[in-house]
Write a protein that holds these residues in place. Structure first.
Motif, mmCIF file in Angstrom:
data_model
loop_
_atom_site.group_PDB
_atom_site.id
_atom_site.type_symbol
_atom_site.label_atom_id
_atom_site.label_comp_id
_atom_site.label_asym_id
_atom_site.label_seq_id
_atom_site.Cartn_x
_atom_site.Cartn_y
_atom_site.Cartn_z
ATOM 1 N N LEU A 177 -7.902 -36.296 32.854
ATOM 2 C CA LEU A 177 -7.177 -35.662 32.993
ATOM 3 C C LEU A 177 -6.959 -34.300 32.898
ATOM 4 N N TYR A 178 -7.017 -33.246 33.440
ATOM 5 C CA TYR A 178 -7.049 -32.040 32.820
ATOM 6 C C TYR A 178 -6.571 -31.032 33.680
ATOM 7 N N ARG A 179 -6.431 -30.032 33.389
ATOM 8 C CA ARG A 179 -6.815 -28.469 34.578
ATOM 9 C C ARG A 179 -6.987 -27.368 33.479
ATOM 10 N N GLY A 180 -7.141 -26.297 34.368
ATOM 11 C CA GLY A 180 -7.474 -25.239 33.204
ATOM 12 C C GLY A 180 -6.149 -23.847 34.053
ATOM 13 N N LYS A 181 -6.239 -23.421 34.122
ATOM 14 C CA LYS A 181 -5.163 -22.185 34.703
ATOM 15 C C LYS A 181 -5.584 -21.754 34.060
ATOM 16 N N CYS A 182 -5.865 -20.528 35.129
ATOM 17 C CA CYS A 182 -6.475 -19.114 34.936
ATOM 18 C C CYS A 182 -5.938 -17.850 34.787
ATOM 19 N N MET A 183 -5.662 -17.106 33.852
ATOM 20 C CA MET A 183 -5.113 -15.921 33.676
ATOM 21 C C MET A 183 -5.611 -14.920 33.966
ATOM 22 N N LYS A 184 -6.864 -14.741 34.416
ATOM 23 C CA LYS A 184 -7.461 -13.691 34.618
ATOM 24 C C LYS A 184 -9.340 -14.155 34.690
ATOM 25 N N ILE A 185 -9.595 -13.587 35.601
ATOM 26 C CA ILE A 185 -11.398 -13.955 35.886
ATOM 27 C C ILE A 185 -12.126 -13.084 34.903
ATOM 28 N N ASP A 186 -12.120 -13.546 34.057
ATOM 29 C CA ASP A 186 -13.025 -12.578 32.685
ATOM 30 C C ASP A 186 -14.670 -13.442 32.159
ATOM 31 N N LEU A 187 -15.715 -12.870 32.893
ATOM 32 C CA LEU A 187 -17.379 -13.484 32.674
ATOM 33 C C LEU A 187 -17.115 -13.437 30.569
ATOM 34 N N GLN A 188 -16.756 -13.165 30.035
ATOM 35 C CA GLN A 188 -16.833 -12.657 29.310
ATOM 36 C C GLN A 188 -16.477 -13.242 27.794
ATOM 37 N N GLN A 189 -14.969 -13.281 28.372
ATOM 38 C CA GLN A 189 -13.728 -14.272 26.846
ATOM 39 C C GLN A 189 -12.567 -14.442 27.617
ATOM 40 N N GLU A 190 -12.944 -15.695 27.433
ATOM 41 C CA GLU A 190 -11.897 -16.833 27.509
ATOM 42 C C GLU A 190 -10.443 -15.826 28.090
ATOM 43 N N ALA A 191 -10.271 -16.929 29.233
ATOM 44 C CA ALA A 191 -8.914 -16.006 29.556
ATOM 45 C C ALA A 191 -8.016 -17.750 30.179
ATOM 46 N N MET A 192 -8.049 -18.917 29.692
ATOM 47 C CA MET A 192 -7.339 -19.855 30.422
ATOM 48 C C MET A 192 -5.697 -20.114 28.960
ATOM 49 N N GLN A 193 -5.347 -21.075 29.683
ATOM 50 C CA GLN A 193 -4.430 -22.257 29.505
ATOM 51 C C GLN A 193 -5.059 -23.510 29.724
ATOM 52 N N TRP A 194 -4.375 -24.428 29.041
ATOM 53 C CA TRP A 194 -5.544 -25.322 29.570
ATOM 54 C C TRP A 194 -4.365 -27.004 29.728
ATOM 55 N N ILE A 195 -4.255 -27.864 30.471
ATOM 56 C CA ILE A 195 -3.255 -28.418 30.721
ATOM 57 C C ILE A 195 -4.161 -30.342 30.261
ATOM 58 N N SER A 196 -3.208 -31.280 29.836
ATOM 59 C CA SER A 196 -4.058 -32.465 29.782
ATOM 60 C C SER A 196 -2.916 -33.207 30.372
ATOM 61 N N TRP A 197 -3.455 -34.499 30.590
ATOM 62 C CA TRP A 197 -2.220 -35.411 30.720
ATOM 63 C C TRP A 197 -2.498 -36.292 29.117
ATOM 64 N N VAL A 198 -3.199 -36.966 28.110
ATOM 65 C CA VAL A 198 -3.516 -36.866 26.945
ATOM 66 C C VAL A 198 -3.466 -35.617 26.049
ATOM 67 N N THR A 199 -2.034 -35.388 25.040
ATOM 68 C CA THR A 199 -2.539 -34.866 24.018
ATOM 69 C C THR A 199 -3.858 -35.160 23.153
ATOM 70 N N PRO A 200 -4.014 -34.459 23.291
ATOM 71 C CA PRO A 200 -5.769 -34.799 22.223
ATOM 72 C C PRO A 200 -5.330 -34.329 20.786
ATOM 73 N N ALA A 201 -5.933 -35.291 19.966
ATOM 74 C CA ALA A 201 -5.912 -34.597 18.707
ATOM 75 C C ALA A 201 -6.723 -33.259 17.980
#
Length: 219
Positions: A177-201
């Motif tokens: 279970l995850y969420r991508g929080k978009c900081m700005k729309i940018d088709l060339q460079q990812e601008a996201m904050q990533w959120i998860s139920w489980v902390t990945p290793a």
């Protein structure tokens, strides 16, 4: 240094306290107060941030798995050009991944935005995506709406499709279970904050690894 792996979290999917809804019943009619509320979403790669404002719930009956994300967000971003399903990845979204086992040799992904657009795809480890794949016909329904706090996404997945894909075994599902929080729309460079139920290793943002998955146990 990679993050330490965590033991898989488990979420109990309660059985509905009434007769089954049936295969065609709208999922927005579900009484969500029956479900366990899951709040423990985190920013795995930004530990200084407080817990993410997301609530997830799920229920099941004889025919379907019903689920809901409530996302608190006053600045929701979506990208619409040709209205293709792949446009979902450029904006705010919630995500559910399913895998039959810990190898992720084949797993299945749903990424859904506040417009109820679904980017569904099949994947093979590591990060080999088949974007042309679609969830089995008639086995997935999704709705989304805005509210005063952000947006709500609800859905229904037919249990038959989960069984046919080898995902549901003895009442158990392996899910991320995850969420991508978009900081700005940018088709060339990812601008996201990533959120998860489980902390990945993983020391860097990555949900496409076994340690990002937890367990759903259907009552």
């Amino acid at each position: 240094m990679a993050l330490k792996p965590t033991n898989p979290k488990t979420y109990t999917v309660r059985r509905m306290l009434h007769d089954t809804l049936g295969e065609t019943t709208a999922h927005d009619s579900v009484s969500w107060e029956q479900a366990h509320a899951l709040h423990d979403f985190v920013f795995p790669w930004e530990p200084e941030k407080p817990s993410a404002a997301i609530t997830f719930r799920a229920l099941h009956d004889d025919h379907g798995l019903y689920w809901q994300f409530r996302v608190r967000d006053k600045d929701i971003k979506t990208y619409v050009d040709k209205n293709e399903k792949s446009e979902v990845i450029f904006g705010d979204r919630v995500e559910i991944f399913f895998s039959p086992d810990t190898t992720l040799s084949t797993y299945y992904c749903l990424e859904i935005d506040s417009l109820a657009r679904v980017y569904d795809y099949r994947a093979n480890y590591y990060r080999k995506f088949d974007s042309a794949w679609q969830w089995p016909s008639g086995q997935l329904q999704v709705q989304a709406r805005l509210d005063e706090n952000g947006y709500v996404v609800t859905g229904r997945i037919g249990l038959q499709s989960l069984k046919d894909l080898g995902l549901l075994t003895h009442g158990t599902l392996r899910c991320g279970l995850y969420r991508g929080k978009c900081m700005k729309i940018d088709l060339q460079q990812e601008a996201m904050q990533w959120i998860s139920w489980v902390t990945p290793a993983s020391a860097t943002p990555d949900f496409h690894i076994p340690s990002s998955f937890g367990i759903f146990q259907l009552e």
